[in-house]
Design a protein around this motif. Structure first.
Motif, PDB file in Angstrom:
ATOM      1  N   CYS A 137     -13.191  11.293  29.002  1.00  0.00           N
ATOM      2  CA  CYS A 137     -12.364  12.272  29.966  1.00  0.00           C
ATOM      3  C   CYS A 137     -11.322  12.783  28.701  1.00  0.00           C
ATOM      4  CB  CYS A 137     -11.604  11.557  30.692  1.00  0.00           C
ATOM      5  SG  CYS A 137     -10.491  12.688  31.785  1.00  0.00           S
ATOM      6  N   ALA A 138     -11.437  14.151  28.435  1.00  0.00           N
ATOM      7  CA  ALA A 138     -10.632  14.724  27.523  1.00  0.00           C
ATOM      8  C   ALA A 138      -9.335  15.313  27.884  1.00  0.00           C
ATOM      9  CB  ALA A 138     -11.476  15.777  26.990  1.00  0.00           C
ATOM     10  N   GLU A 139      -9.270  15.716  29.349  1.00  0.00           N
ATOM     11  CA  GLU A 139      -8.080  16.276  29.857  1.00  0.00           C
ATOM     12  C   GLU A 139      -6.859  15.145  30.150  1.00  0.00           C
ATOM     13  OE1 GLU A 139     -11.753  18.572  30.478  1.00  0.00           O
ATOM     14  OE2 GLU A 139     -11.307  16.415  30.896  1.00  0.00           O
ATOM     15  N   ALA A 140      -5.781  15.656  30.256  1.00  0.00           N
ATOM     16  CA  ALA A 140      -4.688  14.938  30.764  1.00  0.00           C
ATOM     17  C   ALA A 140      -4.879  14.817  32.471  1.00  0.00           C
ATOM     18  CB  ALA A 140      -3.381  15.652  30.460  1.00  0.00           C
ATOM     19  N   MET A 141      -4.846  13.499  32.985  1.00  0.00           N
ATOM     20  CA  MET A 141      -5.034  13.389  34.271  1.00  0.00           C
ATOM     21  C   MET A 141      -3.997  13.023  35.101  1.00  0.00           C
ATOM     22  SD  MET A 141      -8.332  13.803  34.229  1.00  0.00           S
ATOM     23  CE  MET A 141      -8.543  13.304  35.654  1.00  0.00           C
ATOM     24  N   SER A 150       2.502  16.781  41.211  1.00  0.00           N
ATOM     25  CA  SER A 150       2.211  15.693  40.579  1.00  0.00           C
ATOM     26  C   SER A 150       3.139  14.539  40.963  1.00  0.00           C
ATOM     27  CB  SER A 150       1.960  15.560  39.168  1.00  0.00           C
ATOM     28  OG  SER A 150       3.452  15.981  38.553  1.00  0.00           O
ATOM     29  N   SER A 153       0.964  10.267  36.147  1.00  0.00           N
ATOM     30  CA  SER A 153      -0.365  10.709  35.279  1.00  0.00           C
ATOM     31  C   SER A 153      -1.053   9.216  35.363  1.00  0.00           C
ATOM     32  CB  SER A 153       0.148  11.094  34.025  1.00  0.00           C
ATOM     33  OG  SER A 153       0.815  10.156  33.180  1.00  0.00           O
ATOM     34  N   ARG A 156      -6.223   8.661  30.266  1.00  0.00           N
ATOM     35  CA  ARG A 156      -7.416   9.427  30.336  1.00  0.00           C
ATOM     36  C   ARG A 156      -8.473   8.304  29.426  1.00  0.00           C
ATOM     37  NH1 ARG A 156      -6.095  14.492  26.475  1.00  0.00           N
ATOM     38  NH2 ARG A 156      -5.701  13.282  24.412  1.00  0.00           N
ATOM     39  N   ARG A 161     -16.068  10.194  33.046  1.00  0.00           N
ATOM     40  CA  ARG A 161     -16.671  11.379  33.719  1.00  0.00           C
ATOM     41  C   ARG A 161     -18.161  10.931  34.000  1.00  0.00           C
ATOM     42  NH1 ARG A 161     -15.105  16.343  30.562  1.00  0.00           N
ATOM     43  NH2 ARG A 161     -16.515  17.395  32.364  1.00  0.00           N
ATOM     44  N   GLU A 209     -21.216  16.969  27.079  1.00  0.00           N
ATOM     45  CA  GLU A 209     -20.721  18.167  27.861  1.00  0.00           C
ATOM     46  C   GLU A 209     -21.781  19.303  28.060  1.00  0.00           C
ATOM     47  OE1 GLU A 209     -17.755  18.421  28.783  1.00  0.00           O
ATOM     48  OE2 GLU A 209     -16.567  16.936  27.776  1.00  0.00           O
TER      49      GLU A 209
END
Length: 236
Positions: A137-141, A150, A153, A156, A161, A209
């Motif tokens: 998971c590369a994105e901020a969650m 929000s 957080s 990640r 995924r 990806e």
């Protein structure tokens, strides 16, 4: 035996097309054919089975003949949802194959699955009994309660995924679905989530990806770009 079970039972309403998205033609070839070809061309895959949306079974057999998908052995009716379609598929495979055979369950709308992904899923399934294709998971969650703002957080590095294929021993995945029905679980979103809901541990295998799932029209554009890049690599 290693069997690819391709799930093509969905109608693809989010794509907004008149035909199921797995049958959309891209560069003069249906999406599902690209997916079948990935397993047809893999030397360790012995047979292909497809769980097919009702009314498209004959079309699928015709495509298999046209594009020389000789490993296609079974076309199985889809269910009311993804879990039911997979259950229909593995129950049918149980009639034809040994309990220790490996089944790789794969989305028909992931046509860019690579030989490396298939191989690693097979290796990990043999080693651990199951294997779920994942990527980091590369994105901020961010966490939310209402989908608008929000409330926190989540780290990640503790998330993966999931993709497909997802590999299992045939007897294990059949038993899982029987126990799930007994427990009243009928609409789990994926085989890996069903495993976890039933208290089982899952193991990870290599994803990418590029192993995209074609859900929207924008995904088709990405798929076309990946095909073009792949063709360019061949011409070098």
């Amino acid at each position: 035996m290693n069997i690819a079970l391709i799930i093509a039972g969905g109608s693809g309403q989010r794509m907004g097309q008149d035909i199921p998205k797995q049958f959309i033609t891209v560069n003069e070839k249906p999406v599902i054919v690209y997916t079948m070809e990935a397993f047809q061309n893999h030397p360790e895959i012995d047979a292909i089975a497809v769980v097919c949306i009702e009314g498209w079974e004959n079309v699928l057999w015709a495509y298999a003949k046209q594009f020389n998908i000789t490993k296609l052995k079974h076309v199985i009716h889809g269910g009311d949802n993804g879990q039911a379609s997979i259950r229909n598929g593995v129950y049918e495979l149980e009639k034809h194959y040994d309990k220790d055979d490996i089944v790789l369950i794969h989305d028909a709308i992931r046509p860019m699955v690579s030989a490396e992904i298939i191989s690693d899923c097979l290796v990990k399934t043999v080693k651990f009994g199951n294997a779920i294709t994942v990527i980091p998971c590369a994105e901020a969650m961010l966490q939310t309660d209402d989908g608008k703002v929000s409330v926190g957080s989540y780290p990640r590095d503790r998330l993966k995924r999931t993709q497909t294929p997802q590999g299992f021993r045939l007897d294990k995945i059949c038993d899982l679905h029987r126990r799930a029905l007994d427990a009243g679980i009928t609409n789990s979103v994926a085989s890996c989530t069903l495993m976890i809901e039933m208290g089982e541990q899952v193991h990870f295998s290599l994803g990418s990806e590029k192993n995209i799932k074609l859900t929207t029209v924008e995904d088709i554009d990405i798929f076309k770009a990946l095909l073009l890049a792949k063709r360019s690599d061949w011409l070098k």
